[in-house]
Design a protein around this motif. Structure first.
Motif, PDB file in Angstrom:
ATOM      1  N   GLN A   1       1.068  10.946   4.127  1.00 47.46           N
ATOM      2  CA  GLN A   1       0.143   9.827   4.315  1.00 47.46           C
ATOM      3  C   GLN A   1       0.757   8.819   5.280  1.00 47.46           C
ATOM      4  N   ARG A   2       0.046   8.579   6.370  1.00 41.27           N
ATOM      5  CA  ARG A   2       0.527   7.556   7.302  1.00 41.27           C
ATOM      6  C   ARG A   2      -0.114   6.232   6.960  1.00 41.27           C
ATOM      7  N   MET A   3       0.697   5.196   6.967  1.00 41.87           N
ATOM      8  CA  MET A   3       0.212   3.854   6.661  1.00 41.87           C
ATOM      9  C   MET A   3       0.391   2.998   7.899  1.00 41.87           C
ATOM     10  N   ALA A   4      -0.687   2.480   8.420  1.00 40.85           N
ATOM     11  CA  ALA A   4      -0.602   1.581   9.582  1.00 40.85           C
ATOM     12  C   ALA A   4      -1.411   0.344   9.254  1.00 40.85           C
ATOM     13  N   ARG A   5      -0.738  -0.725   8.972  1.00 44.84           N
ATOM     14  CA  ARG A   5      -1.396  -1.994   8.626  1.00 44.84           C
ATOM     15  C   ARG A   5      -0.776  -3.077   9.484  1.00 44.84           C
ATOM     16  N   GLY A   6      -1.491  -3.507  10.482  1.00 42.29           N
ATOM     17  CA  GLY A   6      -0.941  -4.542  11.356  1.00 42.29           C
ATOM     18  C   GLY A   6       0.373  -4.089  11.954  1.00 42.29           C
ATOM     19  N   PHE A   7       1.422  -4.757  11.615  1.00 43.36           N
ATOM     20  CA  PHE A   7       2.725  -4.463  12.208  1.00 43.36           C
ATOM     21  C   PHE A   7       3.555  -3.507  11.371  1.00 43.36           C
ATOM     22  N   TYR A   8       2.951  -2.948  10.362  1.00 42.77           N
ATOM     23  CA  TYR A   8       3.692  -1.989   9.531  1.00 42.77           C
ATOM     24  C   TYR A   8       3.168  -0.581   9.774  1.00 42.77           C
ATOM     25  N   ILE A   9       4.057   0.307  10.208  1.00 45.38           N
ATOM     26  CA  ILE A   9       3.671   1.716  10.336  1.00 45.38           C
ATOM     27  C   ILE A   9       4.767   2.565   9.708  1.00 45.38           C
ATOM     28  N   SER A  10       4.385   3.376   8.760  1.00 45.59           N
ATOM     29  CA  SER A  10       5.355   4.245   8.111  1.00 45.59           C
ATOM     30  C   SER A  10       4.591   5.440   7.550  1.00 45.59           C
ATOM     31  N   GLN A  11       5.271   6.549   7.374  1.00 43.23           N
ATOM     32  CA  GLN A  11       4.580   7.743   6.883  1.00 43.23           C
ATOM     33  C   GLN A  11       5.328   8.342   5.709  1.00 43.23           C
ATOM     34  N   ALA A  12       4.595   8.619   4.644  1.00 43.83           N
ATOM     35  CA  ALA A  12       5.195   9.203   3.443  1.00 43.83           C
ATOM     36  C   ALA A  12       5.040  10.721   3.491  1.00 43.83           C
ATOM     37  N   LEU A  13       6.057  11.396   2.995  1.00 48.30           N
ATOM     38  CA  LEU A  13       6.006  12.853   2.899  1.00 48.30           C
ATOM     39  C   LEU A  13       6.495  13.264   1.510  1.00 48.30           C
ATOM     40  N   GLU A  14       5.760  14.200   0.927  1.00 46.91           N
ATOM     41  CA  GLU A  14       6.130  14.716  -0.395  1.00 46.91           C
ATOM     42  C   GLU A  14       6.755  16.096  -0.227  1.00 46.91           C
TER      43      GLU A  14
ATOM     44  N   GLU B   1       0.830  -1.213   0.000  1.00 48.46           N
ATOM     45  CA  GLU B   1       0.000   0.000   0.000  1.00 48.46           C
ATOM     46  C   GLU B   1       0.857   1.254   0.000  1.00 48.46           C
ATOM     47  N   MET B   2       1.941   1.209   0.759  1.00 49.66           N
ATOM     48  CA  MET B   2       2.830   2.374   0.782  1.00 49.66           C
ATOM     49  C   MET B   2       3.432   2.615  -0.599  1.00 49.66           C
ATOM     50  N   ARG B   3       3.888   1.550  -1.217  1.00 49.85           N
ATOM     51  CA  ARG B   3       4.483   1.710  -2.556  1.00 49.85           C
ATOM     52  C   ARG B   3       3.453   2.271  -3.532  1.00 49.85           C
TER      53      ARG B   3
ATOM     54  N   TYR C   1      12.586  13.215 -10.210  1.00 47.23           N
ATOM     55  CA  TYR C   1      11.927  12.682  -9.002  1.00 47.23           C
ATOM     56  C   TYR C   1      12.887  11.791  -8.223  1.00 47.23           C
ATOM     57  N   VAL C   2      12.737  11.826  -6.907  1.00 44.57           N
ATOM     58  CA  VAL C   2      13.491  10.908  -6.044  1.00 44.57           C
ATOM     59  C   VAL C   2      12.495  10.266  -5.083  1.00 44.57           C
ATOM     60  N   VAL C   3      12.605   8.959  -4.926  1.00 45.24           N
ATOM     61  CA  VAL C   3      11.761   8.258  -3.951  1.00 45.24           C
ATOM     62  C   VAL C   3      12.665   7.457  -3.021  1.00 45.24           C
ATOM     63  N   ALA C   4      12.457   7.616  -1.729  1.00 45.25           N
ATOM     64  CA  ALA C   4      13.193   6.821  -0.733  1.00 45.25           C
ATOM     65  C   ALA C   4      12.157   6.155   0.171  1.00 45.25           C
ATOM     66  N   MET C   5      11.763   4.943  -0.216  1.00 41.50           N
ATOM     67  CA  MET C   5      10.737   4.248   0.569  1.00 41.50           C
ATOM     68  C   MET C   5      11.402   3.403   1.648  1.00 41.50           C
ATOM     69  N   ASP C   6      11.184   3.788   2.868  1.00 45.45           N
ATOM     70  CA  ASP C   6      11.660   3.061   4.057  1.00 45.45           C
ATOM     71  C   ASP C   6      13.176   2.866   4.075  1.00 45.45           C
ATOM     72  N   SER C   7      13.901   3.706   3.346  1.00 40.19           N
ATOM     73  CA  SER C   7      15.352   3.569   3.368  1.00 40.19           C
ATOM     74  C   SER C   7      16.010   4.599   4.282  1.00 40.19           C
ATOM     75  N   LEU C   8      15.227   5.539   4.816  1.00 38.96           N
ATOM     76  CA  LEU C   8      15.815   6.512   5.749  1.00 38.96           C
ATOM     77  C   LEU C   8      15.332   6.276   7.184  1.00 38.96           C
ATOM     78  N   ILE C   9      14.501   5.278   7.383  1.00 45.88           N
ATOM     79  CA  ILE C   9      13.851   5.083   8.694  1.00 45.88           C
ATOM     80  C   ILE C   9      14.817   4.687   9.806  1.00 45.88           C
ATOM     81  N   HIS C  10      16.017   4.256   9.423  1.00 49.44           N
ATOM     82  CA  HIS C  10      16.994   3.859  10.453  1.00 49.44           C
ATOM     83  C   HIS C  10      17.941   4.998  10.820  1.00 49.44           C
ATOM     84  N   TYR C  11      17.819   6.124  10.140  1.00 39.70           N
ATOM     85  CA  TYR C  11      18.703   7.259  10.418  1.00 39.70           C
ATOM     86  C   TYR C  11      18.012   8.234  11.373  1.00 39.70           C
ATOM     87  N   ASP C  12      18.799   8.968  12.153  1.00 36.44           N
ATOM     88  CA  ASP C  12      18.131   9.908  13.060  1.00 36.44           C
ATOM     89  C   ASP C  12      17.594  11.100  12.267  1.00 36.44           C
ATOM     90  N   ALA C  13      16.698  11.842  12.915  1.00 36.09           N
ATOM     91  CA  ALA C  13      15.941  12.877  12.200  1.00 36.09           C
ATOM     92  C   ALA C  13      16.859  13.892  11.516  1.00 36.09           C
TER      93      ALA C  13
END
Ligand code: SAM
Length: 233
Positions: free
Chosen positions: A216-229, A47-49, A129-141
């Motif tokens: 857009q925040r995506m929360a599906r079961g054990f997956y929670i991630s938020q996309a920002l444009e 769904e996030m993709r 365009y650049v897309v970084a899906m869940d590849s920055l989530i391990h870095y600090d803010a």
């Protein structure tokens, strides 16, 4: 210029995604059956993709897109099918190899140039365009915002990235812990409040001319991630 915290985390992620978790990640991103928890993660990721893809033009002929941290390449493939010339880069040679194997030979007007390396590599050139899906989530803010600002210098239209939202549930952190056996635990996810990302973006030199767009925040079961444009003005 990258920070020590960025470089340290990047090294951990390379080991993790190229060795420790590579098989689990290959399976999660395939059609092979997975357990109940991973099924929710897979559905959330799909769904996030799809959300990120829905924020891109449907006709991308003649446009360059960077899939920053492409993993096994699902988003790169969809963008190329829309006609984009995609550069798909990841730290993990094994995942890039898998992505290459999974990409269809015929991408019509589109193409994918697979690379192993750091998404901040300036030699990759300029992008629409650049897309970084869940590849920055391990870095600090702070590092997330520095990376995005670095990439902004080479991007003309929009950047889409996700972060792990700081929610009461923090489901995503637990997910990653449970996704893989104890010894394979991922480098920690760095949950960050949307307001903190916004504050850092508003104050980081070099990204003043970019505007925050959809989120857009995506929360599906054990997956929670938020996309920002972010869009160039
Ligand atoms: C959670 S996976 C997501 C992969 C893919 N975007 C997807 O959604 O299927 C994160 C990926 O980002 C990659 N990554 C992390 N930091 C990176 C960096 N600085 N440059 C390139 N890739 C990076 C990792 O190697 C890993 O494959």
């Amino acid at each position: 210029m990258t920070t020590l915290s960025y470089q340290t985390r990047r090294g951990q992620l390379q080991t993790y995604f190229d060795r420790t978790a590579v098989e689990a990640w290959a399976r999660l991103t395939s059609d092979a059956p997975v357990g109940r928890i991973r099924t929710t993660v897979r559905a959330g990721r799909t769904e996030m993709r799809n959300t990120l893809l829905s924020w891109l033009p449907t006709d991308m002929r003649g446009m360059r897109l960077l899939d920053a941290g492409c993993g096994t390449g699902a988003l790169a493939i969809e963008a190329a099918k829309r006609g984009a010339d995609v550069v798909a880069i990841d730290l993990s040679p094994t995942l890039v190899g898998l992505a290459r194997d999974r990409a269809p030979r015929d991408l019509g007007a589109g193409s994918i140039d697979f690379r192993v390396g750091d998404m901040l590599d300036q030699s990759l050139g300029r992008f629409d365009y650049v897309v970084a899906m869940d590849s920055l989530i391990h870095y600090d803010a702070r590092d997330i915002v520095r990376v995005v600002t670095g990439i902004a210098q080479r991007t003309t239209t929009a950047m889409l990235f996700t972060f792990a939202p700081r929610t009461p549930a923090l489901g995503f952190m637990h997910t990653i812990g449970r996704l893989f056996p104890r010894g394979d635990r991922a480098p920690s996810i760095e949950p960050v409040a949307e307001s903190r990302i916004a504050h850092l973006l508003d104050n980081e030199p070099g990204i003043e001319s970019w505007r925050r767009g959809r989120t857009q925040r995506m929360a599906r079961g054990f997956y929670i991630s938020q996309a920002l444009e972010l869009t160039a003005q």
